[in-house]
Write a protein that holds these residues in place. Structure first.
Motif, PDB file in Angstrom:
ATOM      1  N   PRO A 104       0.800  -1.229   0.000  1.00 43.38           N
ATOM      2  CA  PRO A 104       0.000   0.000   0.000  1.00 43.38           C
ATOM      3  C   PRO A 104       0.834   1.280   0.000  1.00 43.38           C
ATOM      4  O   PRO A 104       0.262   2.381   0.008  1.00 43.38           O
ATOM      5  N   ARG A 105       2.151   1.136  -0.016  1.00 42.85           N
ATOM      6  CA  ARG A 105       3.025   2.311  -0.020  1.00 42.85           C
ATOM      7  C   ARG A 105       3.905   2.386  -1.264  1.00 42.85           C
ATOM      8  O   ARG A 105       4.372   3.470  -1.613  1.00 42.85           O
ATOM      9  N   GLU A 106       4.156   1.250  -1.913  1.00 46.59           N
ATOM     10  CA  GLU A 106       5.103   1.200  -3.022  1.00 46.59           C
ATOM     11  C   GLU A 106       4.480   0.524  -4.233  1.00 46.59           C
ATOM     12  O   GLU A 106       3.898  -0.555  -4.119  1.00 46.59           O
ATOM     13  N   SER A 107       4.618   1.159  -5.403  1.00 49.28           N
ATOM     14  CA  SER A 107       4.114   0.567  -6.633  1.00 49.28           C
ATOM     15  C   SER A 107       4.851  -0.728  -6.940  1.00 49.28           C
ATOM     16  O   SER A 107       6.066  -0.842  -6.726  1.00 49.28           O
ATOM     17  N   TYR A 108       4.111  -1.699  -7.454  1.00 52.52           N
ATOM     18  CA  TYR A 108       4.721  -2.985  -7.794  1.00 52.52           C
ATOM     19  C   TYR A 108       5.453  -2.912  -9.130  1.00 52.52           C
ATOM     20  O   TYR A 108       6.540  -3.465  -9.279  1.00 52.52           O
ATOM     21  N   ARG A 109       4.895  -2.236 -10.112  1.00 53.96           N
ATOM     22  CA  ARG A 109       5.472  -2.194 -11.453  1.00 53.96           C
ATOM     23  C   ARG A 109       6.496  -1.065 -11.574  1.00 53.96           C
ATOM     24  O   ARG A 109       6.404  -0.033 -10.897  1.00 53.96           O
ATOM     25  N   GLY A 168      -3.152   0.852 -12.308  1.00 56.82           N
ATOM     26  CA  GLY A 168      -2.363   0.089 -13.263  1.00 56.82           C
ATOM     27  C   GLY A 168      -0.945  -0.184 -12.819  1.00 56.82           C
ATOM     28  O   GLY A 168      -0.104  -0.589 -13.621  1.00 56.82           O
ATOM     29  N   THR A 169      -0.666  -0.017 -11.522  1.00 58.02           N
ATOM     30  CA  THR A 169       0.706  -0.182 -11.026  1.00 58.02           C
ATOM     31  C   THR A 169       0.904  -1.468 -10.247  1.00 58.02           C
ATOM     32  O   THR A 169       2.007  -1.753  -9.788  1.00 58.02           O
ATOM     33  N   GLY A 170      -0.161  -2.267 -10.058  1.00 62.18           N
ATOM     34  CA  GLY A 170      -0.104  -3.394  -9.143  1.00 62.18           C
ATOM     35  C   GLY A 170       0.336  -4.693  -9.771  1.00 62.18           C
ATOM     36  O   GLY A 170       0.489  -4.823 -10.995  1.00 62.18           O
ATOM     37  N   VAL A 171       0.502  -5.698  -8.914  1.00 61.23           N
ATOM     38  CA  VAL A 171       0.882  -7.029  -9.368  1.00 61.23           C
ATOM     39  C   VAL A 171      -0.236  -7.625 -10.222  1.00 61.23           C
ATOM     40  O   VAL A 171       0.010  -8.368 -11.167  1.00 61.23           O
ATOM     41  N   ARG A 193      -6.904   1.892 -19.748  1.00 65.40           N
ATOM     42  CA  ARG A 193      -8.361   1.798 -19.600  1.00 65.40           C
ATOM     43  C   ARG A 193      -8.808   2.893 -18.635  1.00 65.40           C
ATOM     44  O   ARG A 193      -8.662   2.771 -17.423  1.00 65.40           O
ATOM     45  N   ILE A 194      -9.330   3.955 -19.185  1.00 67.82           N
ATOM     46  CA  ILE A 194      -9.657   5.151 -18.404  1.00 67.82           C
ATOM     47  C   ILE A 194     -11.173   5.275 -18.303  1.00 67.82           C
ATOM     48  O   ILE A 194     -11.870   5.414 -19.313  1.00 67.82           O
ATOM     49  N   MET A 195     -11.674   5.211 -17.098  1.00 67.34           N
ATOM     50  CA  MET A 195     -13.115   5.292 -16.889  1.00 67.34           C
ATOM     51  C   MET A 195     -13.638   6.679 -17.268  1.00 67.34           C
ATOM     52  O   MET A 195     -13.015   7.704 -16.934  1.00 67.34           O
ATOM     53  N   ALA A 196     -14.753   6.705 -17.960  1.00 70.04           N
ATOM     54  CA  ALA A 196     -15.386   7.961 -18.368  1.00 70.04           C
ATOM     55  C   ALA A 196     -16.499   8.281 -17.374  1.00 70.04           C
ATOM     56  O   ALA A 196     -17.578   7.681 -17.433  1.00 70.04           O
ATOM     57  N   PRO A 197     -16.278   9.194 -16.443  1.00 71.06           N
ATOM     58  CA  PRO A 197     -17.258   9.405 -15.370  1.00 71.06           C
ATOM     59  C   PRO A 197     -18.621   9.867 -15.852  1.00 71.06           C
ATOM     60  O   PRO A 197     -19.642   9.496 -15.274  1.00 71.06           O
ATOM     61  N   LEU A 198     -18.678  10.655 -16.913  1.00 69.13           N
ATOM     62  CA  LEU A 198     -19.968  11.160 -17.371  1.00 69.13           C
ATOM     63  C   LEU A 198     -20.826  10.037 -17.939  1.00 69.13           C
ATOM     64  O   LEU A 198     -22.015   9.916 -17.609  1.00 69.13           O
ATOM     65  N   SER A 199     -20.237   9.201 -18.781  1.00 69.76           N
ATOM     66  CA  SER A 199     -21.017   8.096 -19.349  1.00 69.76           C
ATOM     67  C   SER A 199     -21.304   7.031 -18.295  1.00 69.76           C
ATOM     68  O   SER A 199     -22.354   6.388 -18.318  1.00 69.76           O
ATOM     69  N   GLN A 200     -20.382   6.825 -17.347  1.00 68.22           N
ATOM     70  CA  GLN A 200     -20.627   5.883 -16.251  1.00 68.22           C
ATOM     71  C   GLN A 200     -21.824   6.338 -15.423  1.00 68.22           C
ATOM     72  O   GLN A 200     -22.670   5.536 -15.017  1.00 68.22           O
ATOM     73  N   SER A 201     -21.920   7.624 -15.184  1.00 66.12           N
ATOM     74  CA  SER A 201     -23.003   8.166 -14.380  1.00 66.12           C
ATOM     75  C   SER A 201     -24.349   7.919 -15.040  1.00 66.12           C
ATOM     76  O   SER A 201     -25.315   7.487 -14.404  1.00 66.12           O
TER      77      SER A 201
END
Length: 464
Positions: A288-293, A388-391, A398-406
């Motif tokens: 939770p403190r350091e990026s994996y990738r 996108g930094t995790g194991v 893949r960027i979520m579009a908040p307006l269309s998601q809403s």
């Protein structure tokens, strides 16, 4: 009479299916002890919302024990030193505790063993997860790093262990060691008291957890689709009860295991996600403190500590003033209630790291301070997944579009609840209000297309 048995309480604040309490009650007089150790966790000491929940949960458990002529001994300080001192004071034969996998608690367990020496034993039990981290392994005997094969392996060995009933009797010692008063710990805010929304939104304690589970048994069938609809909020809201150990995942699983709905199958995988997160931090304690990738963090992230305008962007996100109604509703719900609907939680996190390009750790720390279910494993794993930094993580591209998601997930009434300045707008425009109808509501901090292009360019530049 047998020697006193100490139960070291942490995030396991329940009577039923509590292996440490069960074992202690069979062995002799029981002395439950909770030590508030603020220093050990460093930057992951309990945040403000967690302290509110902790106060009420300890109060509820204390009342439950009080009905059995027992109590919780409250102390502050270094947990191993305090527990060793109490054990010496009362002549305890054993300290019983449920294992915890946060690195500071694993370190404390080792220190306590050394501090006790031969005078008193430390016995650790599993009980906060479906299975102990590391017990489900790959064919080569290694712990899983990726969720999907981990989940499949878990499902093959479910159901979990049988639930342990609450002890029939709990004996008390001849005399009790001194205890702090819970109110003196000042876990609740007073000047100002900003926790009213949390108190209105939640019921605390073991009984409340089981009442919620009873309600959820009739609702879980709709969870597969309903979990994405914030205006309807078809979610269990069991996460803080599970986090604080007011109910165990084994109790939840056995209550629901005979359900045949797609909703239960989806919810079961989310319970398994809790186990997955603990397996990750057991392998990578600083996750939770350091990026994996590997990537160039200076190229990808805009650092709020390096510029006033970037710091303002972070503050607008924290306050729910981004100009994106679904994001702002989520961030205001977080501040008011200590919780965010799960779909909106992802949208808000994605907005920070991809629209604003602010390091995921700033978001992790804000959620840590504001969530009543702030969990070291879950919070860190979820943030690294969305960034996108995790194991095991979502692709950064893949960027979520908040307006269309809403609009897609029909968040209009949710927005009206938490962004009241837009409450009079109809469903057609509330997701993305025209400038002429925004009134005092702020304009968008950045357009979605512009944010997407900026994020993808920064991502390409950051790759080694």
């Amino acid at each position: 009479m047998s020697s006193p048995q100490i139960v070291w309480l942490r995030r396991d604040l329940r009577m039923a299916d509590q292996p440490a309490i069960h074992a202690a009650a069979k062995a002799g007089p029981v002395i439950p002890v909770y030590v508030l150790d603020d220093e050990r966790a460093g930057d992951h000491a309990y945040g403000g919302a967690s302290k509110v929940w902790l106060h009420h949960s300890l109060d509820n458990l204390g009342r439950s024990l009080g009905s059995r002529r027992s109590q919780i001994v409250l102390r502050k300080g270094d947990a191993p030193q305090v527990l060793a001192a109490v054990a010496h004071e009362v002549g305890a034969g054993c300290i019983h505790a449920i294992r915890h996998y946060e690195p500071w608690w694993k370190e404390a367990e080792d220190e306590l063993k050394d501090a006790l020496g031969d005078a008193c034993k430390l016995r650790l039990y599993d009980g906060n997860y479906l299975l102990p981290p590391g017990s489900v392994t790959t064919g080569s005997g290694d712990p899983y790093k990726i969720y999907t094969p981990f989940s499949k392996a878990m499902l093959e060995v479910m159901p979990p262990r049988d639930v342990i009933s609450e002890p029939e009797t709990i004996s008390s010692p001849d005399s009790w060691p001194e205890s702090d008063e819970l109110a003196d710990w000042n876990l609740l805010p007073t000047k100002p008291d900003w926790a009213g929304g949390i108190r209105d939104f939640w019921e605390f304690g073991e009984a409340a957890a089981h009442e919620r589970l009873e309600w959820w048994t009739d609702e879980v069938a709709d969870y597969d689709e309903g979990r994405n609809l914030p205006s309807q909020d078809i979610t269990s809201r069991l996460s803080p009860h599970l986090h604080w150990g007011e109910i165990s995942p084994a109790q939840v699983w056995h209550k629901l295991k005979d359900k045949r709905s797609q909703g239960w199958q989806t919810f079961a995988k989310e319970i398994i996600w809790r186990d997955y997160a603990q397996n990750v931090i057991d392998q990578f304690p600083d996750y939770p403190r350091e990026s994996y990738r590997d990537y160039d963090e200076r190229t990808l992230w805009r650092n709020p500590n390096a510029g006033h305008l970037i710091e303002q962007d972070l503050e607008c996100w924290q306050r729910g003033m981004t100009g994106y109604p679904i994001v702002d509703a989520g961030m205001r719900q977080l501040w008011q209630t200590g919780w965010i609907h799960n779909r909106v939680r992802m949208i808000c996190a994605s907005f920070l790291v991809k629209h604003l390009l602010i390091d995921w750790r700033h978001g992790e720390q804000w959620y840590w301070d504001c969530l009543v279910d702030a969990d070291y494993g879950n919070n860190g794993v979820n943030w690294q997944w969305i960034s996108g930094t995790g194991v095991d993580s979502n692709m950064f591209s893949r960027i979520m579009a908040p307006l269309s998601q809403s609009e897609k997930f029909d968040a209009a009434d949710y927005i009206r609840t938490y962004v009241p300045e837009l409450a009079d707008l109809d469903d057609d425009c509330i997701h993305d209000p025209p400038d002429a109808q925004r009134g005092e509501y702020p304009a968008k901090m950045i357009g979605h297309r512009e944010a997407r292009e900026r994020a993808l360019e920064a991502y390409r530049a950051s790759k080694p």
